[in-house]
Design a protein around this motif. Structure first.
Motif, PDB file in Angstrom:
ATOM      1  N   ARG A  95       0.843  -1.204   0.000  1.00 39.14           N
ATOM      2  CA  ARG A  95       0.000   0.000   0.000  1.00 39.14           C
ATOM      3  C   ARG A  95       0.877   1.253   0.000  1.00 39.14           C
ATOM      4  N   ARG A  96       2.021   1.146   0.695  1.00 40.42           N
ATOM      5  CA  ARG A  96       2.947   2.273   0.741  1.00 40.42           C
ATOM      6  C   ARG A  96       3.467   2.592  -0.670  1.00 40.42           C
ATOM      7  N   LEU A 111       1.869   2.295  -3.416  1.00 41.26           N
ATOM      8  CA  LEU A 111       0.827   3.048  -4.117  1.00 41.26           C
ATOM      9  C   LEU A 111       0.818   4.503  -3.651  1.00 41.26           C
ATOM     10  N   ASP A 112       1.032   4.680  -2.335  1.00 40.87           N
ATOM     11  CA  ASP A 112       1.095   6.051  -1.811  1.00 40.87           C
ATOM     12  C   ASP A 112       2.267   6.814  -2.428  1.00 40.87           C
ATOM     13  N   GLU A 113       3.372   6.105  -2.594  1.00 37.44           N
ATOM     14  CA  GLU A 113       4.552   6.763  -3.148  1.00 37.44           C
ATOM     15  C   GLU A 113       4.359   7.156  -4.608  1.00 37.44           C
ATOM     16  N   GLN A 170       1.497   8.015  -5.754  1.00 40.12           N
ATOM     17  CA  GLN A 170       0.617   9.174  -5.606  1.00 40.12           C
ATOM     18  C   GLN A 170       1.415  10.445  -5.304  1.00 40.12           C
ATOM     19  N   SER A 171       2.429  10.321  -4.417  1.00 39.12           N
ATOM     20  CA  SER A 171       3.212  11.507  -4.029  1.00 39.12           C
ATOM     21  C   SER A 171       4.426  11.729  -4.941  1.00 39.12           C
TER      22      SER A 171
END
Ligand SMILES: Nc1nc2c(ncn2[C@@H]2O[C@H](COP(=O)(O)OP(=O)(O)O)[C@@H](O)[C@H]2O)c(=O)[nH]1
Ligand SMILES: [Mg+2]
Length: 323
Positions: free
Chosen positions: A294-295, A297-299, A301-302
């Protein structure tokens, strides 16, 4: 729930082989629920299958697929053929006694021991609806049904896997099915083997017929040119003609060994479709359960990580495959 206990793997397989309605109903319920017992029973029965002829009936909601199947069942019963029907149309399910919200009485069919009709739910299957439909078809095949109708709502894409196992695909349209004409024209919807333009009592039926003809005329290369039949399902008009065209397509497939070839391709396609659906579910669960994934995917995103690097890491972690 206690009733479930009375079938064992052996007795259920034997009951299906004998065409016992209770066994059939149970087996398909188990299939619907992705019960491990269904998997075992179908595995036992599989070598005995391949005799049933599967007719897929697809088309937009409300065109009269269920009504046409009901009329076709009546017609083929006059020829004494045993029939199974699997309907994966949640909008107009076949129910005991009647087609829901409909005038057509199916009571005759439900009382007829040579006819087995079943609406299947769309609950979460790991392998999607394709998996449930395939397994249910195999159960009816093993039960000795000579003909199996598969009803699915077809709007263009998602249903391809469900109908992919059918030997002959009938697309049902009605006057006003303009979206389907567009989908056929654009190649989004596959050209079926037979086209029924139902509700021929409607004044715009002839217009629809011409539109369908003009779409088909764009495609002259085919060895099999899909016939178009105007039907009225409620009164059963032109239903024998429709059936004649299904039989003609079957004869075409059987004449040149095309049926075997098509089945090989269809079965491979189904296995692939079910495996893909399962892989997707597996991937979704893996990502949901793993904070590290999940991290990633967050990365993305950012903008710390580019999308394809994230894909690579996910593939490596979940499927143990690089590139
Ligand atoms: N006028 C007319 N109505 C029909 C015909 N065939 C089906 N219907 C009606 O159309 C509605 C939808 O039929 P159904 O078989 O449930 O369609 P499905 O959603 O494609 O399975 C029902 O009310 C049927 O009675 C037909 O040939 N003519
Ligand atoms: Mg229906």
């Amino acid at each position: 729930m206690a009733a479930r206990r009375d079938f064992t793997r052996e007795s259920l397989a034997d009951g299906v082989r004998a065409g016992d309605r209770r066994a059939l109903a149970r087996a398909i319920t188990l299939v619907e629920n992705s019960d491990p017992l269904a998997y075992e029973v179908v595995r036992d029965l599989y070598p005995e299958t391949g005799r049933a002829y599967a007719v897929g009936v697809t088309g937009p909601p409300g065109v009269g697929k269920s009504s046409l199947i009901s009329a076709l069942v009546r017609h083929v019963r006059e020829q004494d053929r045993s029939v199974g029907v699997i309907s994966v149309d949640p909008s107009s399910p076949f129910t005991q006694g009647a087609l829901l919200g409909d005038r057509i009485r199916l009571a005759d069919h439900f009382l007829d021991p040579e006819v087995f009709i079943r609406s299947m739910g769309t609950r979460g299957h790991l392998g999607g609806l394709a998996e449930a439909t395939l397994q249910a078809l195999l159960v009816l095949d093993a039960a000795g049904k000579e003909l199996v109708f598969l009803e699915t709502v077809g709007t263009g894409q998602g249903e391809v896997e469900v109908i992919g196992i059918a030997d002959t695909v009938v697309l049902v349209l009605m006057p006003g099915s303009g979206d389907s004409i567009q989908a056929l024209k654009a190649g989004i919807m596959e050209i079926p083997d037979v086209i029924a333009i139902n509700k021929m009592d409607h004044p715009a039926a002839k217009t629809m017929l011409n539109e369908v003809r003009s779409v088909l005329s764009l495609d002259k290369e085919r060895a099999w040119r899909p016939p178009i039949v105007l039907t009225e399902a409620v009164r059963g008009e032109h239903v024998p003609e429709l059936w004649e065209q299904v039989e003609a397509h079957r004869a075409f497939l059987e004449s040149d060994g095309l049926l075997e070839e098509q089945r090989r391709k269809n079965l491979a396609g189904e296995v692939f479709a079910v495996a893909s659906a399962r892989a997707k579910v597996h991937l979704e669960h893996a990502v949901a359960d793993d904070p590290e994934l999940r991290r990633l995917l967050d990365e993305v995103q950012s903008r710390k990580l580019d999308p394809l690097t994230a894909v690579r890491e996910i593939m490596e972690k979940v499927f143990k495959v690089g590139d």
